[in-house]
Design an enzyme around this catalytic site. Structure first.
Site, PDB file in Angstrom:
ATOM      1  N   CYS A 133       0.831  -1.204   0.000  1.00 18.35           N
ATOM      2  CA  CYS A 133       0.000   0.000   0.000  1.00 18.35           C
ATOM      3  C   CYS A 133       0.865   1.252   0.000  1.00 18.35           C
ATOM      4  CB  CYS A 133      -0.915  -0.010   1.219  1.00 18.35           C
ATOM      5  SG  CYS A 133      -1.832   1.532   1.411  1.00 18.35           S
ATOM      6  N   CYS A 136      -0.303   4.145   2.180  1.00 18.22           N
ATOM      7  CA  CYS A 136      -0.055   4.010   3.618  1.00 18.22           C
ATOM      8  C   CYS A 136       1.410   4.283   3.950  1.00 18.22           C
ATOM      9  CB  CYS A 136      -0.369   2.599   4.107  1.00 18.22           C
ATOM     10  SG  CYS A 136      -1.839   1.872   3.434  1.00 18.22           S
ATOM     11  N   ASP A 137       2.315   3.830   3.094  1.00 18.06           N
ATOM     12  CA  ASP A 137       3.719   3.742   3.499  1.00 18.06           C
ATOM     13  C   ASP A 137       4.699   4.608   2.713  1.00 18.06           C
ATOM     14  OD1 ASP A 137       2.931   1.872   5.372  1.00 18.06           O
ATOM     15  OD2 ASP A 137       3.177   0.200   3.983  1.00 18.06           O
TER      16      ASP A 137
END
Ligand code: NAP
Length: 311
Positions: A133, A136-137
């Protein structure tokens, strides 16, 4: 007492189903699952959902949907449904807090989850340089070289997004041709920070050194020449598609070989009367937020009409 309708899962399909069902006085109970709002909560700009000429952030879109279903009285519950029994009516379910719940009809909108490569090192280094993801990261990978695996829209989108942070992004794809749509592919091709490594598969993800749990390189193989190589890398984002979240319904509902729920063409009806499916869980073809929302609406109407016919 059995509820008229239980909706399993949130996301555009589940929320749209809840909106229509609540406005039709079905007093729906909706289990939001472990990731309320679903996959859109881990994406950034959504530019292809009609009604937002400037685009909207995925999490904001889902938060709006959530507020809208609450406004019309949906009984939103956190947690998930852990077991179902569709062999008799009312249908029986148990939630993750151990509560039993019964429903005359059910809409399944449990969506899909990111697929992983399954190569050595991937599991061990997940969260330690490996991710599924980018939204997200990505911010953890400033000014470093990262790889994205895949050749679809997700890979292009993640690749582009990562260039906001990383110094260089290598999109590694197993073929020469891309599954991604022309516009998404061109955007990535025009991005000076992106390089394409085609006809190449990842065979292993390796740590920086034997004592460090941190991704250090990818062992690659050229699918045409058979040549092996090693790419030093700081981050690796796997973007190779999704698998439907249908484990819970195995043995109870008909599924395709790929695990997607089968629905009667042109409807959301599963093979069990009174159980309907909407969104990615039953759609291996379109998988868009707007198609999920559309089938969510269909599922609520199908459920409403089916319940009326029972009376
Ligand atoms: P996808 O279209 O199924 O593409 C998956 C990619 O991963 C393909 O290129 C595939 O290669 C590759 N792949 C699959 N398994 C692999 C493996 N084991 N090893 C190496 N590569 C592998 O999935 P997606 O990109 O997630 O897109 C899914 C749907 O969402 C599509 O309909 C897409 O249009 C949509 N989407 C839209 C947007 C947007 O419009 N903003 C953004 C993201 C996704 P092959 O091509 O060789 O099979």
């Amino acid at each position: 007492m059995a509820h008229k309708l239980v909706i399993i899962g949130s996301g555009p399909a589940g929320y749209t189903a809840a909106l229509y069902a609540a406005r039709a006085d079905l007093a729906p109970v909706q289990y939001e699952g472990l990731q309320p709002g679903g996959q859109l909560t881990i994406t950034t700009d959504v530019e292809n959902f009609p009604g937002f000429p400037e685009g909207i952030m995925g999490p904001a879109l889902m938060e709006n949907c959530r507020k809208q279903v609450v406004r019309f009285g949906t009984d939103l519950r956190s947690g998930r449904i852990d077991s179902v029994d569709f062999s008799q009516r009312p249908f029986k379910m148990r939630d993750s807090s151990g509560n039993d719940i019964e429903a005359e009809s059910v809409i399944i909108s449990t969506g899909a989850t990111a697929r992983l490569l399954g190569v050595p090192g991937e599991d061990h280094l997940m969260g330690y340089g490996v991710s599924a993801c980018a939204t997200c990261d990505a911010a953890f990978f400033r000014d470093v070289h990262v790889a994205v695996i895949g050749g679809g829209d997700s890979a292009m989108e993640e690749g582009n997004y990562l260039t906001k942070f990383a110094s260089k992004v290598s999109i590694i794809h197993r073929r020469e041709e891309f599954r991604a749509s022309a516009i998404m592919l061109k955007r990535a091709q025009d991005n000076p920070k992106i390089e394409f490594v085609t006809n190449t598969v990842v065979e292993e993800m390796l740590p920086r050194d034997a004592d460090t749990r941190r991704l250090g390189s990818l062992k690659l193989k050229n699918t045409v020449s058979g040549e092996a190589s090693n790419m030093p890398i700081d981050g690796c984002f796997v973007a190779i598609g999704h698998k439907p979240n249908t484990e819970l319904f195995k043995g109870q509902l008909d599924m395709h070989d790929t695990g997607y729920l089968k629905v009667e063409a042109g409807t959301t009806r599963t093979n069990v009367e009174g159980v309907f499916a909407a969104g990615d869980v039953a759609d291996s073809v379109y998988r868009q937020a707007i198609t999920a929302a559309g089938t969510g609406c269909m599922a609520a109407l199908d459920a409403e009409r089916w319940l009326e016919a029972q009376e």
